[in-house]
Scaffold this active site. Sequence first.
Site, short mmCIF file in Angstrom:
data_model
loop_
_atom_site.label_atom_id
_atom_site.label_comp_id
_atom_site.label_asym_id
_atom_site.label_seq_id
_atom_site.Cartn_x
_atom_site.Cartn_y
_atom_site.Cartn_z
N CYS A 150 -31.66 -66.71 -23.96
CA CYS A 150 -32.24 -68.04 -23.77
C CYS A 150 -32.84 -68.50 -25.10
CB CYS A 150 -33.28 -68.05 -22.65
SG CYS A 150 -34.60 -66.84 -22.83
N ASP A 170 -28.60 -59.63 -20.59
CA ASP A 170 -29.47 -60.80 -20.73
C ASP A 170 -30.59 -60.37 -21.67
OD1 ASP A 170 -30.79 -63.17 -20.46
OD2 ASP A 170 -31.27 -62.94 -18.34
N ASP A 190 -33.61 -52.07 -16.17
CA ASP A 190 -34.39 -52.62 -17.28
C ASP A 190 -35.16 -51.47 -17.92
OD1 ASP A 190 -35.31 -55.76 -18.02
OD2 ASP A 190 -36.58 -54.17 -18.82
#
Length: 429
Positions: free
Chosen positions: A359, A306, A263
């Site tokens: 999302c 993601d 990340d």
Amino acid sequence: MRLGGRLAAAIEVLEDIGRRHRPVADALKDWGLSHRFAGGGDRAAIGNIVYDALRHKRSAGWLLGEDTPRAVGFGALLLEWGQTAQSLNDALDGDKFAPPLLSATEMQTIAGRRLADAPPAVRADIPDWCEPLFERAFGEAWVGEGAALATRPPLDIRVNTLQADRARVLKELADTGAQATRIAPLGIRIPPIDGDGRHPNVQVEPAFQKGWFEVQDEGSQIAATLAGAEAGMQVLDFCAGAGGKTLALSAAMDNRGQIFAHDAEKARLAPIFDRIRRSENRNVQVVTKPVELAPLSNHMDIVLVDAPCTGSGTWRRRPDAKWRLTQRQLDARKGEQSAILDAARAYVKPGGLLVYITCSVFSEENDEQIAAFRERNSRFVPVDHRALWDRYFPGHEAATRIGAGGDISLSPALSGTDGFYFCAMRNVS
């Protein structure tokens, strides 16, 4: 505390959120610290009213003719708690800690309004500026989809197959009302709470401490499954965050092969280390430095992105984010997503997959982002997403939307999950 005191406290918290523009969790925590006399049941009930009011801010305010904290607090009880205007006044009457009773004018306004007659964006409980975004994403179903994002969410968990199976975890959690999820084969769902109830704290359960399960929305579980990680593969989770999907992929690989969790913001990775130890995922390497990523170039079977996004698909759980979101923030997320996709493609080997997940329910972050990426990178071609869905979730064709361009969308109204977008592209070079 009686209902009146709880409602008054919820209105106080809502005023604090509006005045200081702060996250709901922070406002509730501060209220609790300054009102230590309130018990756990009181704090849970107050939190429920606050969250219900934020989920239904438009519709609750419309019922009373204004969007003040008082109005949306009362409106939340009318919409989610089975109360009527008269039953509310009866319940609050004589409670010295309650807010003022509904006035004759307010009672008349409520009596004269039906939510079915409200403007579409009010029935969908979304900001006006988001109306075209929802129409673009959902077509004629957009009002229902918005309303579904304003409902109370369930509590979903994923069974860690490295440590247990679903039957064993269901037995351990039998007293919580837990049931097998409808779609995800390793999911367990504790239904949404009613009224002043609260979900059990599953993280204090011995089964959680032993690594038998992780808290993870069913939609996130489905997206991780669709990525198709298998034993022996080399996988890069490029935006790993706290590691929910990393752990799911690792379990799917049965600890064989290698997963690299990366990340760009190291702080996001902090929770992953304890989670790895507890769950006994042994094929995960946490990678933070560019020099550590360099050897992975053109070697990965799967690169999972993601992507950071608006989180519009999680508004059931984070309703305050719905009212803080701006077009400027959406544009910023779109820029980040584009840059991340362009960076992540370098690690996909010929024949490998680049998997893009958000999302969010907005087309601008989803299919439009993929279309723009493919214009820049014609060697990445979407897989057959209908065949992919049928491979992992046969018999659940009605629980998803398969896009014409090759992608999969999940949403509360359609799938019973948070809103998720999934697209897998193969490197055909």
